[in-house]
Every structure is written in structure tokens, then in C-alpha cells.
Design a protein around this motif. Sequence first.
Motif, short mmCIF file in Angstrom:
data_model
loop_
_atom_site.label_atom_id
_atom_site.label_comp_id
_atom_site.label_asym_id
_atom_site.label_seq_id
_atom_site.Cartn_x
_atom_site.Cartn_y
_atom_site.Cartn_z
N ALA A 23 54.56 28.19 -56.09
CA ALA A 23 54.88 28.68 -54.95
C ALA A 23 54.16 27.84 -53.87
O ALA A 23 54.55 27.52 -52.94
CB ALA A 23 54.95 30.57 -54.71
N VAL A 24 52.86 28.21 -54.22
CA VAL A 24 52.07 27.48 -52.99
C VAL A 24 51.82 25.98 -53.03
O VAL A 24 51.64 25.34 -51.71
CB VAL A 24 50.23 27.89 -53.36
N GLY A 29 53.23 22.28 -48.58
CA GLY A 29 52.18 21.48 -49.17
C GLY A 29 51.15 20.81 -48.11
O GLY A 29 50.15 20.20 -48.64
N SER A 30 51.56 20.80 -46.74
CA SER A 30 50.82 20.00 -45.78
C SER A 30 49.23 20.50 -45.69
O SER A 30 48.67 19.43 -45.38
CB SER A 30 51.39 19.90 -44.57
N ILE A 31 49.12 21.62 -45.95
CA ILE A 31 47.51 22.15 -45.72
C ILE A 31 46.91 22.08 -47.00
O ILE A 31 45.73 22.26 -47.13
CB ILE A 31 47.54 23.75 -45.31
N LEU A 32 47.47 21.72 -48.14
CA LEU A 32 46.80 21.53 -49.39
C LEU A 32 46.30 20.32 -49.77
O LEU A 32 46.79 19.35 -49.22
CB LEU A 32 47.81 22.04 -50.68
N PRO A 33 45.03 20.14 -50.43
CA PRO A 33 44.63 18.75 -50.66
C PRO A 33 45.73 18.10 -51.35
O PRO A 33 46.54 18.66 -52.16
CB PRO A 33 43.53 19.24 -51.70
N ALA A 58 42.58 30.70 -53.33
CA ALA A 58 42.79 29.97 -52.31
C ALA A 58 41.41 28.79 -52.09
O ALA A 58 41.53 27.80 -51.89
CB ALA A 58 43.03 30.57 -50.88
N GLU A 59 40.32 29.90 -52.24
CA GLU A 59 39.04 28.74 -52.15
C GLU A 59 38.83 28.01 -52.97
O GLU A 59 38.35 26.85 -52.98
CB GLU A 59 38.12 29.90 -52.35
#
Length: 268
Positions: A23-24, A29-33, A58-59
Motif C-alpha cells: 500500500a505505501v 511513491g513520490s515521497i518515499l526514497p 514510517a521512520e
Amino acid sequence: MTEMTTYQQPAAALDTQMQFAKAVTASGGSILPKAYQGNPGNALIAINLGSSMGLAPAESLYRIDVIQGTPTASAELVASNVRKAGHKLRVKVDEQAQSVTAEIIRADDPDYTYTVTRDMKWAKDMGLAGKDNYRKQPMTMLQWRAITAVARLAASEALYGVGYTSDEIREMPSPQQAQAVTADQFIPAQTQGQDELKAAIDETGEAPSEQQRKKMFAALRDIGLTERDDILEYVSNLTGRTVESSNDLTRAEVSTIIDSLEGDTPNA
């Protein structure tokens, strides 16, 4: 020894965890590494590693990165984990000499100090001094390198297998070029004095067997020691003397090193 506080992830089946990871990683996906975008497998591994370090899911995705298939952490996270484990970490910076020394005093061995120094001579010898980061912020890079090196040396159990920064991994050979640590990599070009020392050890019957040597190198890899400098620092600390080559080690010393390595190896 200080108890480490860990984030308690709610009990969930693997398929539930994977659904969360999917899901994440699929939500834009743009805010994820980049390593996690469209890659739930990487995300799942990072979340579980982060959980063992006391990080929320999330951290974990922001403090653990995946480079060339290997989980990496910032030097700050490595330092934090060492201190959470109850060990003392001290960093001494000498800007004039462009040198950084990191020290760790283990909670279970307060009378001994593990020390690693990184300076620009070391960076030059390693072929790093000309890189952009070392030219623009040499003291920061040396500080990170000293911290992670001494942490791998003295407190590998506190790193959960994530003991390298992303910069270190990128500077390593590619998987196609990388080779396992072998005796040849550990032994520098022989000098006359080293040849004489090896001959003396061989003659007295104190030389380690080939099986012992192979077991030692395999155990070194298991705790993440793959760089020659780190290996030499580790065995020098264990033997209480400066070791410049594996040929310097006696059978008894190799046996002691193996015993220590097996104690440091996770799930050993």
C-alpha cells in the motif's frame, strides 16, 4: 547495562505486513526514497529492521535506505543504536590535522577502549580524497567513517546487520567486482621482516592451519568486517598488539579470534 527500548510492532501475519508494504509503496511513491518506490519487498525488510531498532514503520523507511541490495543507515542512526545498547561512544575532531577519532567503551567491558581514526591520509590511501563529498565536507565524511568503523569493530550486535552508510556501500566494488575476503586480501606485500616472522611461526609449529584461517575469514564476513583496515584493527585489539598481516598470527591467536567472532555473530 542500559536496556534498549524498542518499538513494539503489533502482531501481524506476514501477509498483513506485506499488504501494508504494498500500500505505501504503491501510493504515488513520490515521497518515499527511491529504493522503496514500487518495491514492497525492500520496504518490508526496512520496516522489520527498523522495528528491531526501535523505529516506527514510517521512520524506518526514511532512516534505512537500500543501496545495491544492502540495507544502510546514517552514521547518526548507527551512533544512536550503539548508545541505546548502553555503550559509550566518543568522537574527537581535530580540524587542523583533518583527523577524527571515534572511541567506544562497551558496557560489558568498561576497562577497554576501542579506537578508530580516520584522516585525509587514510582517505587518500583509500582513493576517496578526490571525491566530491570529501572535498566539500572532509571533516563530516571522516567523522561518519570513524563512527561506523568503530561501531562495526566494537558493537556489531547493536547494529542489527545495518552497519554501513549509503556512501560506504556506493564506494564499494559492484557485486560483479566484489570478492569475498580471502587470506590474499588480508596479507599485504611481504617485507623481509614479515617473511622472517612467518618462517619463525611455521618453524615452532605455532602457525594456524588452513582450516582455521578459512574459518576466521568466514566469521569476519559474518559480522560485516570486509575491509582490510577494519579487519586488522579488530584482530589487533583482540591480540593486544599491532597485527600488520594474517601471517603475524599464531595458532592460539587465530583460535581466540574465532571464539570472539562466533560470540559476536548474530544467532551463533
